[in-house]
Write an enzyme that holds these catalytic residues in place. Structure first.
Site, PDB file in Angstrom:
ATOM      1  N   GLU A 114      75.127  54.720  23.566  1.00  0.00           N
ATOM      2  CA  GLU A 114      75.590  53.848  22.483  1.00  0.00           C
ATOM      3  C   GLU A 114      75.677  54.613  21.162  1.00  0.00           C
ATOM      4  O   GLU A 114      76.616  54.441  20.404  1.00  0.00           O
ATOM      5  CB  GLU A 114      74.674  52.628  22.336  1.00  0.00           C
ATOM      6  CG  GLU A 114      74.773  51.638  23.484  1.00  0.00           C
ATOM      7  CD  GLU A 114      76.184  51.072  23.669  1.00  0.00           C
ATOM      8  OE1 GLU A 114      76.955  51.059  22.692  1.00  0.00           O
ATOM      9  OE2 GLU A 114      76.530  50.674  24.795  1.00  0.00           O
ATOM     10  N   TYR A 173      75.002  45.263  16.880  1.00  0.00           N
ATOM     11  CA  TYR A 173      75.742  45.562  18.105  1.00  0.00           C
ATOM     12  C   TYR A 173      74.892  46.399  19.076  1.00  0.00           C
ATOM     13  O   TYR A 173      74.773  46.071  20.256  1.00  0.00           O
ATOM     14  CB  TYR A 173      77.061  46.303  17.797  1.00  0.00           C
ATOM     15  CG  TYR A 173      77.549  47.012  19.029  1.00  0.00           C
ATOM     16  CD1 TYR A 173      78.133  46.297  20.066  1.00  0.00           C
ATOM     17  CD2 TYR A 173      77.324  48.385  19.211  1.00  0.00           C
ATOM     18  CE1 TYR A 173      78.505  46.918  21.245  1.00  0.00           C
ATOM     19  CE2 TYR A 173      77.689  49.014  20.376  1.00  0.00           C
ATOM     20  CZ  TYR A 173      78.280  48.280  21.389  1.00  0.00           C
ATOM     21  OH  TYR A 173      78.619  48.896  22.562  1.00  0.00           O
ATOM     22  N   ASP A 220      81.285  44.117  19.360  1.00  0.00           N
ATOM     23  CA  ASP A 220      81.902  45.257  18.667  1.00  0.00           C
ATOM     24  C   ASP A 220      83.376  44.950  18.396  1.00  0.00           C
ATOM     25  O   ASP A 220      83.834  43.821  18.612  1.00  0.00           O
ATOM     26  CB  ASP A 220      81.730  46.547  19.490  1.00  0.00           C
ATOM     27  CG  ASP A 220      82.589  46.552  20.756  1.00  0.00           C
ATOM     28  OD1 ASP A 220      83.135  45.476  21.116  1.00  0.00           O
ATOM     29  OD2 ASP A 220      82.728  47.610  21.380  1.00  0.00           O
TER      30      ASP A 220
END
Ligand code: SF4
Length: 333
Positions: free
Chosen positions: A49, A132, A150
């Site tokens: 991520e 997020y 997102d």
């Protein structure tokens, strides 16, 4: 009773729910075989991520694979010197992410159990983890019912919930995303929505005929006005010097706008120097598109701090990608 402005009407939400099984089936058959999708531990998910923020997946994959060989867990990452982490990150850009990931690893090894917490609220208290990323880690690595909202998800939901050719406000879409997450397989749900946005529901030319949701999507034939999530970049001008003498290059660690802290840089000034330019490059930096003219010089700027380095030293230190490219183009470093 909720107003129309803050809550999409129930029929729209119900229609989206009806399409979800098709979305999941599509995802199972079409998802990209990304290395972090096999065995999604909290560490592997967090690293992916952080790396994927603002960076294309194809660029991330080789970095991710090398990273996992070098820093296979939180403890190895936490103990590594920061210069080594920067070197492993060189070329990915947005070096703040590397700094945050290092701080995150150091925070995690001080936690009981030496692992990330599963709760999205607790995750957001840790370095570098926002709304997020917390949702993505909580749902994918821990199976928690949390949305991962997102830009891709905003666009897909914006189009699925469009009404009379208009998208809903971002805050409304965020709350819709939260209500849609199922308690069973929330990670699969979030990844399926993101994957649809990345592969089919594209920003400019969505591939509606190939979309598993085309029968319930009001935008399949009538695309709503584009959701502008990002403002256009602001143009910025700068001048990069390449001080070169007796096979050595002079590098500094200071940028006039405090960019790339901790990295080694070619000296940069904001006014044109005397002499003829060697070349010009353009590169994105956060919300800027920078146009930089490069000058080869014999001397570094007056009163600047830095030092001369041999080619071997230049190869060992970490430079931002635009500066490394300038040296590569001249066969230096
Ligand atoms: S039908 Fe088209 S606009 Fe609607 S979700 Fe699918 S790709 Fe996006």
């Amino acid at each position: 009773m909720r107003s129309q402005a803050t809550s999409p009407s129930l029929p729209i939400e119900s229609k989206i729910r009806l399409g979800l099984p098709k979305l999941y089936a599509w995802y199972r058959n079409n998802r990209r075989p990304l290395p972090w999708r096999t065995h999604p531990t909290p560490y592997r998910t967090a690293v992916a991520e952080f790396m994927c923020q603002q960076t294309r997946i194809a660029t991330v994959i080789p970095y991710y694979l090398r990273w996992m060989r070098t820093f296979p867990d939180w403890s190895r990452l936490a103990r590594a010197p920061f210069a080594r982490i920067l070197r492993a990150w060189e070329g990915l850009g947005y070096y703040r992410r590397a700094r945050f990931l290092h701080s995150l690893a150091q925070a995690v090894i001080r936690l009981p159990g030496k692992e990330l917490p599963a709760d999205p609220g607790a995750l957001q208290k840790l370095p570098g983890i926002g709304d997020y990323t917390a949702g993505a880690i909580a749902s994918i690595a821990f199976g928690k019912t949390a949305p991962a909202f997102d830009g891709n998800v905003a666009r897909v939901l914006g189009r699925l919930a469009a009404h009379s050719g208009r998208t809903l406000p971002l805050a409304t879409l965020r709350s819709l995303a939260g209500r849609l997450v199922p308690s069973r397989h929330p990670g699969l749900h979030n990844q399926a929505l993101m994957e649809l946005g990345a592969l089919v529901c594209l920003p400019k030319n969505p591939r509606c005929p190939a979309c598993p949701l085309r029968n319930t999507c009001p935008s399949a034939k009538n695309l709503p006005s584009t959701l502008r999530l990002k403002p256009s970049p602001t143009l910025q001008r700068e001048f990069i010097l390449l001080p070169k003498r007796k096979g050595k290059i002079w590098l500094t660690q200071h940028h006039p706008q405090a960019r790339w802290r901790g990295l080694h840089l070619l000296p940069t000034i904001m006014r044109p120097p005397a002499g003829s330019p060697h070349t010009e490059i353009r590169y994105p930096f956060t919300r800027y598109l920078v146009r930089a003219t490069v000058f080869i010089t014999r001397n570094p700027p007056a009163k600047a701090s830095g030092r001369w380095m041999s080619s071997a030293e230049v190869r060992r230190v970490t430079l931002p990608a635009p500066h490394r490219k300038i040296l590569d183009s001249l066969g230096i470093g």
